[in-house]
Design an enzyme around this catalytic site. Structure first.
Site, PDB file in Angstrom:
ATOM      1  CB  SER A 128      -0.868  -0.030   1.262  1.00 33.98           C
ATOM      2  OG  SER A 128      -1.423   1.236   1.514  1.00 33.98           O
ATOM      3  CE1 TYR A 137      -3.684  -2.506   5.334  1.00 36.05           C
ATOM      4  CE2 TYR A 137      -2.945  -0.453   4.364  1.00 36.05           C
ATOM      5  CZ  TYR A 137      -3.437  -1.733   4.220  1.00 36.05           C
ATOM      6  OH  TYR A 137      -3.672  -2.226   2.962  1.00 36.05           O
ATOM      7  CE  LYS A 151      -1.227  -4.897   3.375  1.00 36.62           C
ATOM      8  NZ  LYS A 151      -1.256  -6.233   2.743  1.00 36.62           N
TER       9      LYS A 151
END
Lengths: 325, 325
Positions: free
Chosen positions: B125, B149, B153
Site C-alpha cells: 500500500s 497498517y 505492510k
C-alpha cells in the site's frame, strides 16, 4: 530509577552498565537498580556504587523470560541484545528468532503492563541501508537493507516507531556506527580489522590490513556509543517526532587517515606493524558498506561524537596503557 | 498451473479470480486449479472454465491453516489478505495478527517446503509512506509509515525482499493506489467518497463530498489492479533487483478533475447529484495522504495503468450499465 539492559554481556552493553555503576546516575537521576540480562552472565560488579545489580541470564526469544524482566517495571530499558550480522545471515532461524521475535516479545511485554510507559533505547544499525547509495547518506535516505540482519533491525525500527506513536512506550532508536577501537581480541566480523589495525600495533602485535588504504568507513569510539545510549535515555523526545530512529553522528575516515592518525599519535614503528594482506572476500563485503553519513537530525538533537580519530586512539591508549611513550 | 489467492473474497481478490476463471490462463500458462481462500467463502463459480476451483475458508493468522494451503505447492500465490487501515488502527492485536503474523506464516510455510520456490505476489500500500512528503513521491522515497497498517505492510515488504534475496520464493510487492470506482456500496473507509462521488451519481443517487474540490489523490481502476497482479505474477523478476516492492503507476487527479470527467462523460444532471458536505475529520485524514507519485520503476518494468479518469468512469459504466445515455 531502575534500569534494564538487554545484551549486557556484549561490548557496548557491559560498558554502558559499567558507566552507570561508576557514576551512580543516568542523566540527573540516581540509579537504584540495574538488571543486566544476557545469554551469559555479564561480567560486572556493583562495587561501592550502592546500586542493586542483578545479573540475569536467559533467552530473549522466550516471551515468558522477557515478561518476567519487564514485570519489574524498569524506568529505562536498553535493548542491545542481538545476533550480529554474520550470524543472522548464516543462521536464518536464529536471526529472526532473536532479532525480530525477541524485540517483539519485549515490546509486547511492555504493552501488557498496565499504566506503564518506560523509555526504550533500541540499538539499530547502519545495516538498515542498502546499496546503491551516494557518497553521503542523509536522514531522509531510503532504508532498504540487503542482509537479514539489516531487515530484522529495520523491522524493529518500524515497530519502535509504531509502539511509540501509540503511546505504549517512549522509544528512541540509535543506529550505531562501527565501533573502533574495540577492546579485546580480533573476531570474525568482516569489520574486525578496523579495530585491529589500531589495537594490535599499539599492543606491539602485527595486524593484517585486508583492504586498500583509500577505503572509507563510518566509525565512533566505544565511549561515544555509551554517550549515545545515555543521551537517548535522558533526552526530551518531544522534538524527535514520529521518526524515532536516528543515524548517530560519527567520523568518516579512510584507512589511510586512520594510519596517519596512528603515526601522529605514536610513531612510524607502531604503524609499521600493519601488514598489507589483501583479502578479496573482505574487500568485496566492505565495498558494499556505506561510507559516510549526514547525521544532521541526531546532531541537532544533541548527540555528540568523537572530536577526531586521533582522540579515538588516545582514549584507547588511556584505557589500555598500550603504546604510550 | 496452480494458483492460490489469499483474500479471495475481497473486491480485488475476487475480481482477480474471476479474471483467471474467465480467461483460463495466467499469462501464457493454462490455469488448472484456483484455491480461493478467505475468512468467508469467496463468491465465485468455476462455470465453464474447466478450472478446478476450491473455495476454502479459514484464518490466515493460524499457521497450520496456511501450511495446509501451501502444502498443495501452488505455482503462484497472490497474497491480498489483510485487515484494512482503519481496522488495524482500531484493533492493535488484530492488525498485527493478520497483517504481520499472517504474512510471516505464509512466508515460513513456503520455506518449510523442500525444493519449492513459488512466485509470491504481495499487495502492499502507499500507506508505507508517511508525511512529510513533497508533491511527488519517487521510487527512492523513504518509507516511514504513520499508521499501524502502513507499518505492518512495510514489514511485509521487508520480509518479502529478504526471503526473495535468499531464494526462498520469488516475490514481488505491489503498492496499490486507491481503487476507484469500487463497485457496491459506500463503506466506512475515509477514502470511500472517492468512489462514491462517481458511483452514486451514475446510479441516480446523491453522494456526499466531504473534502474541497482541489484535493488531489492517487487512483487506479479495479481492472488496473487486476492487471498489476497478473503482470506481477508473470513478469521476469530478474531486472527488478533486490528492491522487490514497487509503487504502481496510477492517476493523480483532483476532485475537481474527477467531477469534470464525470460531466464530460455524462452531463451536468449527473454531477449535480454530488453534494458538498464538508467533514472536518475526513478532511484532516485525507490531508495526510500522499497525492502524487513518480512510479518510473514500475512503468519501466511493464506495469500499465488507466489512460484517463474518463476511461475509469466509462469502464465502470460498461460494467454496471449505470449512467449510460
Amino acid at each position: 530509577m531502575q534500569v534494564l539492559i538487554l545484551g549486557a554481556a556484549g561490548m557496548v552493553g557491559r560498558r554502558l552498565a559499567q558507566h552507570l555503576l561508576a557514576s551512580g546516575r543516568l542523566g540527573d537521576q540516581p540509579v537504584s537498580r540495574i538488571t543486566a540480562f544476557d545469554m551469559v552472565p555479564a561480567d560486572l560488579e556493583a562495587g561501592a556504587s550502592g546500586i542493586d545489580l542483578k545479573i540475569v541470564t536467559g533467552d530473549i526469544s522466550d516471551a515468558a523470560t522477557i515478561r518476567a524482566l519487564v514485570a519489574d517495571r524498569p524506568d529505562v530499558i536498553f535493548h542491545l541484545a542481538a545476533v550480529v550480522s554474520g550470524e543472522a545471515e548464516a543462521d536464518f532461524d536464529k536471526g529472526y528468532r532473536i532479532n525480530l521475535d525477541g524485540t517483539r516479545h519485549l515490546f509486547e511485554a511492555i504493552r501488557a503492563e498496565a499504566d506503564y510507559r518506560p523509555r526504550v533505547v533500541y540499538t539499530s544499525s547502519i545495516a538498515v541501508f542498502g546499496a546503491p547509495f551516494g557518497d553521503k547518506i542523509g536522514d531522509e535516505f531510503l532504508t532498504a537493507p540487503l542482509t537479514s540482519y539489516g531487515t530484522q533491525k529495520m523491522i524493529g525500527e518500524l515497530l519502535l516507531n509504531d509502539y511509540s506513536r501509540r503511546g505504549i512506550f517512549d522509544g528512541i532508536g540509535i543506529r550505531l556506527p562501527t565501533i573502533v577501537v574495540r577492546p579485546g581480541k580480533p573476531n570474525k566480523a568482516a569489520s574486525s580489522f578496523f579495530s585491529g589495525i589500531i589495537r594490535e600495533p599499539l599492543a606491539g602485535i602485527e595486524a593484517d590490513l585486508p583492504v586498500d588504504d583509500d577505503v572509507r568507513h563510518w566509525v565512533a569510539s566505544p565511549d561515544s556509543a555509551v554517550g549515545y545510549l545515555v543521551h537517548g535515555a535522558t533526552m526530551d523526545l518531544e522534538p524527535v517526532g514520529p521518526r524515532r530512529c536516528l543515524t548517530m553522528p560519527g567520523l568518516s575516515v579512510t584507512v589511510a587517515e586512520m594510519l596517519a592518525a596512528l603515526r601522529d599519535v605514536t610513531g612510524e614503528d607502531v604503524v609499521a606493524r600493519v601488514r598489507r594482506k589483501p583479502d578479496e572476500t573482505i574487500r568485496r563485503i566492505v565495498a558494499g558498506w556505506p561510507r559516510d553519513f549526514d547525521a544532521t537530525r541526531a546532531a541537532e538533537l544533541g548527540f555528540v561524537t568523537d572530536a577526531s580519530f586521533h582522540e579515538i586512539i588516545r582514549a584507547h591508549q588511556r584505557e589500555t596503557g598500550h603504546g604510550l611513550a
